[in-house]
Design an enzyme around this catalytic site. Sequence first.
Site: not given
Ligand code: NAD
Length: 260
Positions: A142, A155
Amino acid sequence: MLKGKCAVITGSTSGIGLGIAEGFAAAGINMVINGFGDAAEIEGIRAGLESKFGVKVLYDGADMSKPDQIEAMMKRAADTFGGVDILINNAGIQHVCPVEEFPTAKWDAILAINLTSAFHTTRCAVPYMKSKGWGRIINVASAHGLVASKFKTAYVAAKHGILGFTTTIALELAENGITANSICPGYVLTPLVQKQIPDTAKARGISEEEVIKNVLLAAQPTKRFVTVEEIAGTSLFLCSDSAASITGTHIAVEGGWTAQ
Ligand code: NAD
């Protein structure tokens, strides 16, 4: 050149992980998708990827906070596809709260899912990658791996940690044809971000509209959300031959956030 390879993408039933799964399926990559959600919806995603792109897709519901379930998923992937060529550590959760009120169980869960799970998937995948002399490990970190924001202690700690993990394994695996890199996205409008808007509004004492304009997009000079397709494209590039010498880096895909 990626056609027929096998990827494990954690947290790919939603958001960024699902976007990467779609991009990879379009490139002919077989995969294991993982994550939580409604069983029928997940089966729809799995079967949809198979029929649209002609690849083989397995779903494994391993909980990324449970090392034994992670080990079983990685073995299942390797047994089915004859190895694990590409590992995308993407599963993640968020909790927004001042440090003195931060629930300890949330801290533990965020560290387990956002950081420690990548250690477990990686230690299981590396022997398969070494045996083929080729591998790609991509950690979805991130912008919060590079800079902090208030009220996100767990986080930010986990995401800074995963960058250190990435650079260390990159050094360890550099002579084995295996690269390891982090992608540092800015804000992508996924369920993870949508869920934190009300909590951020509460923690900062402002409205949800102000959170989007003055907190989320204020951080990004482009003034727009990053898209899942942009993260999928960066991931595919890191898997390509052109990126064979790119290892141990953190690629910021955050609309200029950390350039400021
Ligand atoms: P999201 O909530 O849409 O997806 C998260 C995924 O992780 C889902 O498929 C969920 O079921 C899965 N998950 C959660 N807990 C779990 C567990 N215990 N075991 C297995 N699967 C699990 O979120 P996202 O925004 O797509 O985030 C994905 C990654 O991207 C994360 O690591 C997040 O930190 C990172 N990220 C997101 C953003 C953003 O702005 N959305 C920015 C930077 C980084």
